[in-house]
Design a protein around this motif. Structure first.
Motif, PDB file in Angstrom:
ATOM      1  N   LYS A  20       0.813  -1.181  -0.090  1.00  0.00           N
ATOM      2  CA  LYS A  20      -0.006  -0.094  -0.018  1.00  0.00           C
ATOM      3  C   LYS A  20       0.776   1.473  -0.019  1.00  0.00           C
ATOM      4  O   LYS A  20       2.122   1.278   0.500  1.00  0.00           O
ATOM      5  N   SER A  21       0.405   2.350  -0.504  1.00  0.00           N
ATOM      6  CA  SER A  21       1.075   3.563  -0.720  1.00  0.00           C
ATOM      7  C   SER A  21       1.627   3.928   0.617  1.00  0.00           C
ATOM      8  O   SER A  21       0.968   4.112   1.712  1.00  0.00           O
ATOM      9  N   GLY A  22       3.031   4.206   0.761  1.00  0.00           N
ATOM     10  CA  GLY A  22       3.516   4.837   1.848  1.00  0.00           C
ATOM     11  C   GLY A  22       4.124   3.839   2.853  1.00  0.00           C
ATOM     12  O   GLY A  22       4.642   4.141   4.013  1.00  0.00           O
ATOM     13  N   THR A  23       3.925   2.513   2.595  1.00  0.00           N
ATOM     14  CA  THR A  23       4.424   1.494   3.466  1.00  0.00           C
ATOM     15  C   THR A  23       5.594   0.941   3.377  1.00  0.00           C
ATOM     16  O   THR A  23       6.506   0.993   4.046  1.00  0.00           O
ATOM     17  N   TYR A  24       6.012   0.485   2.179  1.00  0.00           N
ATOM     18  CA  TYR A  24       7.286   0.015   1.865  1.00  0.00           C
ATOM     19  C   TYR A  24       7.684   0.051   0.512  1.00  0.00           C
ATOM     20  O   TYR A  24       6.739   0.002  -0.428  1.00  0.00           O
ATOM     21  N   SER A  25       8.754  -0.284   0.124  1.00  0.00           N
ATOM     22  CA  SER A  25       9.307  -0.167  -1.204  1.00  0.00           C
ATOM     23  C   SER A  25      10.671  -1.153  -1.544  1.00  0.00           C
ATOM     24  O   SER A  25      11.535  -0.821  -0.749  1.00  0.00           O
ATOM     25  N   ALA A  26      10.382  -1.978  -2.317  1.00  0.00           N
ATOM     26  CA  ALA A  26      11.598  -3.068  -2.403  1.00  0.00           C
ATOM     27  C   ALA A  26      11.936  -3.034  -3.799  1.00  0.00           C
ATOM     28  O   ALA A  26      11.073  -3.172  -4.924  1.00  0.00           O
ATOM     29  N   VAL A  27      13.276  -2.859  -4.104  1.00  0.00           N
ATOM     30  CA  VAL A  27      13.748  -3.111  -5.793  1.00  0.00           C
ATOM     31  C   VAL A  27      14.933  -3.924  -5.639  1.00  0.00           C
ATOM     32  O   VAL A  27      15.810  -3.702  -4.820  1.00  0.00           O
ATOM     33  N   PRO A  28      15.162  -4.959  -6.557  1.00  0.00           N
ATOM     34  CA  PRO A  28      13.834  -5.564  -7.147  1.00  0.00           C
ATOM     35  C   PRO A  28      12.702  -5.794  -6.308  1.00  0.00           C
ATOM     36  O   PRO A  28      12.786  -6.141  -5.315  1.00  0.00           O
ATOM     37  N   PHE A  29      11.515  -5.685  -7.052  1.00  0.00           N
ATOM     38  CA  PHE A  29      10.403  -6.285  -6.518  1.00  0.00           C
ATOM     39  C   PHE A  29      10.299  -7.719  -6.382  1.00  0.00           C
ATOM     40  O   PHE A  29      10.917  -8.606  -7.136  1.00  0.00           O
ATOM     41  N   PRO A  30      10.313  -8.346  -5.136  1.00  0.00           N
ATOM     42  CA  PRO A  30      10.611  -9.624  -4.549  1.00  0.00           C
ATOM     43  C   PRO A  30       9.875 -10.885  -5.387  1.00  0.00           C
ATOM     44  O   PRO A  30      10.275 -12.074  -5.313  1.00  0.00           O
ATOM     45  N   ILE A  84       5.294 -11.888  -9.777  1.00  0.00           N
ATOM     46  CA  ILE A  84       3.752 -11.857  -9.840  1.00  0.00           C
ATOM     47  C   ILE A  84       3.328 -10.875  -8.861  1.00  0.00           C
ATOM     48  O   ILE A  84       3.656 -11.121  -7.741  1.00  0.00           O
ATOM     49  N   GLY A  85       2.787  -9.909  -9.132  1.00  0.00           N
ATOM     50  CA  GLY A  85       2.461  -8.719  -8.173  1.00  0.00           C
ATOM     51  C   GLY A  85       0.972  -8.751  -8.116  1.00  0.00           C
ATOM     52  O   GLY A  85       0.131  -8.444  -8.888  1.00  0.00           O
ATOM     53  N   LEU A  86       0.387  -8.819  -6.976  1.00  0.00           N
ATOM     54  CA  LEU A  86      -1.128  -8.878  -6.693  1.00  0.00           C
ATOM     55  C   LEU A  86      -1.831  -7.587  -6.333  1.00  0.00           C
ATOM     56  O   LEU A  86      -0.949  -6.743  -5.565  1.00  0.00           O
ATOM     57  N   TYR A  87      -2.915  -7.041  -6.966  1.00  0.00           N
ATOM     58  CA  TYR A  87      -3.207  -5.877  -6.724  1.00  0.00           C
ATOM     59  C   TYR A  87      -4.079  -5.641  -5.364  1.00  0.00           C
ATOM     60  O   TYR A  87      -4.046  -4.675  -4.734  1.00  0.00           O
ATOM     61  N   GLN A  88      -4.391  -7.009  -4.933  1.00  0.00           N
ATOM     62  CA  GLN A  88      -5.116  -7.010  -3.715  1.00  0.00           C
ATOM     63  C   GLN A  88      -4.571  -8.399  -3.036  1.00  0.00           C
ATOM     64  O   GLN A  88      -4.627  -9.347  -3.568  1.00  0.00           O
ATOM     65  N   GLU A  89      -4.324  -8.026  -1.637  1.00  0.00           N
ATOM     66  CA  GLU A  89      -3.869  -9.395  -0.818  1.00  0.00           C
ATOM     67  C   GLU A  89      -5.087 -10.398  -0.917  1.00  0.00           C
ATOM     68  O   GLU A  89      -6.075 -10.122  -0.748  1.00  0.00           O
TER      69      GLU A  89
END
Length: 269
Positions: free
Chosen positions: A212-222, A225-230
């Motif tokens: 969610k916006s403002g929570t964390y940021s990981a590069v590269p994304f781990p 497959i990135g899910l829009y909703q948990e």
């Protein structure tokens, strides 16, 4: 003899009708003479697929190119549009470190797409429709450059992120949200070419919900497959749903393009 004469006459009368049919909608598969015969007098709309090369779970790294090109091929006839060659390299972003991914800088991408749009305008296209297969920073660049070219050259541009615009179709078909290389995008690729989908390599641990916006940021994304909703958007590899999704998404995108052109025309733009 009279029958042969009549047959010859019918064929002569039909020749102009046959000559009205373009041999292909793909710009790079026709010659310059056929192009001149149809653009812009008979065809003034062009579809430009754009994407990138990056990981997509268990589907091909070029899914962001495969999807918009297949979409263009499916809807071009209905829209009376030509299809420009796909721009296969893009601004990949947080997944650039994965094997097979390519990252084009904004400094290189923006002038390149600008010159492509200028070339499409120079060649007579009034409606330039960008079918974008990759989001992130690439979307912002495409929108900015498309607006610039529209205002400078008097053409009409439309940039579409298909998966986002068709998010309601995702909910309609799957009853849940999707994700990057998730349920919806995997299904779309499966409908195009099932050989690009490797179900045997899939496991649910390959997916991570986007933060969610403002929570964390990981590069590269781990995860690729990135899910829009948990808890939602895991691929299910259902063939029937994949075909339904492909058809409904394309219909929605085609309707948007037709309605936008209709309103441009109505406004005299």
């Amino acid at each position: 003899m009279k029958k042969l004469f009549l047959l010859h006459l019918v064929l002569l009368m039909a020749m102009p009708l046959f000559s009205q049919q373009i041999t292909t909608r793909e710009m790079d598969r026709i010659n310059w003479m056929e192009f001149a015969d149809f653009v812009p007098e008979k065809i003034n709309t062009v579809l430009l697929p754009t994407g990138t090369l990056e990981p997509h779970g268990v589907v091909n790294n070029g899914a962001d190119n495969t999807a918009p090109f297949a979409m263009a091929m499916d809807i071009a006839e209905e829209l009376n549009a030509m299809i420009a060659p796909t721009l296969n390299y893009g601004i990949t972003g947080s997944m650039a470190a994965y094997p097979g991914a390519f990252q084009i800088t904004e400094e290189a991408y923006a002038p390149f797409i600008r010159d492509i749009l200028k070339g499409l305008a120079k060649n007579g296209f009034k409606n330039i429709i960008i079918l974008n297969g990759h989001g992130g920073g690439q979307t912002a660049v495409l929108q900015e450059v498309a607006e610039e070219i529209a205002n400078q050259l008097g053409v009409r541009t439309l940039v579409i992120n298909w998966w986002s615009y068709a998010s309601d179709v995702t909910m309609e078909v799957f009853k849940e949200d999707g994700g990057h290389a998730g349920l919806n995008e995997t299904a779309y690729i499966q409908a195009i070419d099932p050989t690009l989908v490797h179900k045997e390599k899939y496991n649910a641990d390959m997916a991570t919900p986007y933060p969610k916006s403002g929570t964390y940021s990981a590069v590269p994304f781990p995860s690729s497959i990135g899910l829009y909703q948990e808890g939602q958007g895991y691929p299910n590899f259902d063939e029937a749903q994949a075909k339904e999704y492909f058809q409904k998404v394309n219909a929605k995108i085609a309707d948007l393009i037709k309605e936008t052109i209709r309103k441009w025309d109505m406004a005299g733009l």
